[in-house]
Design a protein around this motif. Structure first.
Motif, short mmCIF file in Angstrom:
data_model
loop_
_atom_site.label_atom_id
_atom_site.label_comp_id
_atom_site.label_asym_id
_atom_site.label_seq_id
_atom_site.Cartn_x
_atom_site.Cartn_y
_atom_site.Cartn_z
N SER A 1 0.59 19.78 -12.51
CA SER A 1 0.55 19.93 -13.96
C SER A 1 -0.18 18.79 -14.66
O SER A 1 -0.42 18.86 -15.87
N GLU A 2 -0.53 17.77 -13.93
CA GLU A 2 -1.33 16.68 -14.49
C GLU A 2 -2.62 16.47 -13.69
O GLU A 2 -3.17 15.37 -13.64
N GLY A 3 -3.09 17.53 -13.03
CA GLY A 3 -4.39 17.50 -12.38
C GLY A 3 -4.43 16.88 -11.00
O GLY A 3 -5.52 16.63 -10.47
N ALA A 4 -3.29 16.66 -10.39
CA ALA A 4 -3.25 16.08 -9.04
C ALA A 4 -2.75 17.14 -8.06
O ALA A 4 -2.68 18.34 -8.37
N ASN A 5 -2.36 16.71 -6.87
CA ASN A 5 -1.76 17.61 -5.89
C ASN A 5 -0.91 16.81 -4.92
O ASN A 5 -0.66 15.62 -5.13
N GLU A 6 -0.47 17.46 -3.87
CA GLU A 6 0.47 16.84 -2.94
C GLU A 6 -0.10 15.68 -2.14
O GLU A 6 0.66 14.90 -1.53
N SER A 7 -1.41 15.53 -2.13
CA SER A 7 -2.04 14.53 -1.26
C SER A 7 -1.58 13.11 -1.57
O SER A 7 -1.49 12.27 -0.68
N GLU A 8 -1.27 12.83 -2.85
CA GLU A 8 -0.85 11.47 -3.20
C GLU A 8 0.50 11.13 -2.59
O GLU A 8 0.74 9.97 -2.20
N VAL A 9 1.39 12.10 -2.48
CA VAL A 9 2.69 11.86 -1.85
C VAL A 9 2.53 11.80 -0.33
O VAL A 9 3.13 10.93 0.34
N VAL A 10 1.75 12.70 0.24
CA VAL A 10 1.51 12.71 1.68
C VAL A 10 0.92 11.37 2.13
O VAL A 10 1.31 10.81 3.17
N ALA A 11 -0.02 10.83 1.35
CA ALA A 11 -0.69 9.59 1.72
C ALA A 11 0.15 8.35 1.46
O ALA A 11 -0.07 7.30 2.07
N ASN A 12 1.13 8.46 0.56
CA ASN A 12 1.90 7.29 0.15
C ASN A 12 3.36 7.66 -0.06
O ASN A 12 3.89 7.62 -1.17
N PRO A 13 4.06 8.03 1.02
CA PRO A 13 5.44 8.50 0.88
C PRO A 13 6.40 7.36 0.54
O PRO A 13 6.10 6.18 0.74
N VAL A 14 7.53 7.74 0.01
CA VAL A 14 8.60 6.77 -0.28
C VAL A 14 9.06 6.14 1.03
O VAL A 14 9.26 6.82 2.04
N ASN A 15 9.25 4.84 1.00
CA ASN A 15 9.67 4.10 2.19
C ASN A 15 11.19 4.20 2.33
O ASN A 15 11.93 3.27 2.00
N ALA A 16 11.64 5.32 2.81
CA ALA A 16 13.08 5.56 3.00
C ALA A 16 13.25 6.76 3.92
O ALA A 16 12.36 7.62 4.01
N ALA A 17 14.39 6.81 4.57
CA ALA A 17 14.69 7.92 5.48
C ALA A 17 15.64 8.91 4.83
O ALA A 17 16.31 8.60 3.85
N ASN A 18 15.69 10.10 5.40
CA ASN A 18 16.62 11.15 4.96
C ASN A 18 16.41 11.50 3.49
O ASN A 18 17.36 11.62 2.71
N ILE A 19 15.14 11.67 3.11
CA ILE A 19 14.80 12.05 1.74
C ILE A 19 13.93 13.29 1.75
O ILE A 19 13.29 13.62 2.75
N MET A 20 13.91 13.97 0.60
CA MET A 20 13.04 15.11 0.37
C MET A 20 12.37 14.94 -0.99
O MET A 20 12.83 14.14 -1.82
N TYR A 21 11.32 15.70 -1.21
CA TYR A 21 10.58 15.65 -2.48
C TYR A 21 10.78 16.97 -3.21
O TYR A 21 10.77 18.04 -2.60
#
Length: 357
Positions: free
Chosen positions: A227-247
């Motif tokens: 909705s702001e002109g991006a896509n999933e690639s930014e999360v795939v390339a720079n995921p949250v540094n934590a385990a047992n999480i979902m987006y």
């Protein structure tokens, strides 16, 4: 959901054997056969419940898995904001959700602004505690939704979130049926800003509760940036540094078309995704239902074992609220199709029998 914002705060919330006793509420902001009227169902037995069958959930690879390590899809409903529609979350309505709808999960939506948590943290925290206990008694999973919306920068509420989730995690750490959604719909900020928020809050939660899955909102109203002109690639390339999480990913079928659907499909193959909010209407949860487009989404979610929660379990006047106006004030009836709007009939069928469509 991105709502309009003119409301009157609910005047009184009484606990009389219900999660939240019926009270008078005004129309709140938005973020929908043959009638039947069966008698109100009773709460499910422990042996028959989703939690009894699946136990503690955890993220395994890109999937949400049960205690046996099997990919597992939750299906259920989100409350509307507790400050406006607590009267829709009662013993009777939750019995119907657990037994008549056969839902696996209840999302407890606690707004932070808009007459929500920041106005009375103690009261709203206690409302969430009560809802958790009632859903737990019925064998359902519970998503604790930190419904930050406006302002869209989650850092605005970081101190509040640390206080709230510390208490929730401390009190309910021994339960095996919770998920924590720590940022409903971030907007107007970069993914790195959202990631920074998550990486400051998650350790606070983990200090109290090491096991409960945590759901992280994504950019642009949890659209994975679309909705702001991006896509999933930014999360795939720079995921949250934590385990047992979902987006998280949110969609409204009338407004969010193929670009959103394709983004969700690609993302689910790379990162763990949970659809914590969707509707069959436009992005405001109102207007005409697009059941055909919504079914395309649900088909994808079923194929990829992506869990989902529909917006919303209330009698708001908008088409996205499942109950007809006046149902909550009248304390039901809750079960069957007679109290439901068209979107309610449609989503109840999909919660009950997801593989039949």
């Amino acid at each position: 959901m991105r709502p309009a914002r003119s409301v009157l705060l609910v005047a009184a919330l009484l606990l009389l054997g219900l999660v939240l006793t019926p009270a008078t509420a005004q129309s709140a902001p938005t973020t929908s056969r043959t009638p039947t009227t069966p008698s109100a169902p009773t709460a499910p037995t422990a042996a028959a419940s989703p939690v009894a069958s699946n136990g503690q959930l955890k993220v395994c690879g890109t999937k949400l898995c049960n205690q046996q390590g099997k990919a597992f899809q939750l299906r259920g409903m989100s409350t509307h904001g507790l400050q406006w529609y607590s009267q829709c979350v009662t013993s009777g309505s939750l019995n119907a959700l657990a037994t008549d709808w056969k839902a696996d999960v209840l999302r407890v939506s606690m707004y932070i602004q808009e007459d929500g948590y920041e106005t009375d943290p103690r009261r709203f925290t206690d409302l969430v505690h009560a809802a958790i206990e009632q859903a737990t008694a019925r064998g359902m999973y519970v998503i604790v939704d930190w419904h930050m919306l406006d302002p869209g920068d989650p850092h605005h509420n970081l101190a509040r979130a640390k206080t709230f989730f510390s208490e929730i995690a401390q009190r309910h750490r021994d339960k095996n049926n919770l998920l924590y959604e720590i940022a409903n719909e971030p907007s107007g900020v970069s993914w790195s800003r959202i990631k920074s928020y998550a990486e400051q809050l998650i350790p606070v939660i983990r200090a109290k509760d090491p096991d409960t899955p945590i759901l992280v909102g994504t950019r642009a109203w949890s659209s994975l940036g679309v909705s702001e002109g991006a896509n999933e690639s930014e999360v795939v390339a720079n995921p949250v540094n934590a385990a047992n999480i979902m987006y998280t990913f949110h969609f409204y079928a009338y407004s969010h078309r193929d670009e959103y659907l394709q983004t969700l499909s690609r993302a689910a193959d790379r990162i763990p995704v949970f659809v914590t909010e969707f509707g069959t209407q436009n992005y405001a949860g109102e207007g005409a239902n697009d059941f055909a487009m919504a079914q395309r989404y649900l088909d994808l979610l079923a194929a990829k074992k992506i869990s989902w929660v529909n917006w919303n379990f209330s009698d708001d006047h908008r088409s996205g609220a499942v109950f007809k106006q006046g149902t909550c004030a009248g304390n039901g009836p809750w079960a069957g199709t007679s109290p439901l709007k068209p979107a309610g009939v449609w989503i109840r069928d999909r919660v009950r029998t997801p593989d039949d469509f």
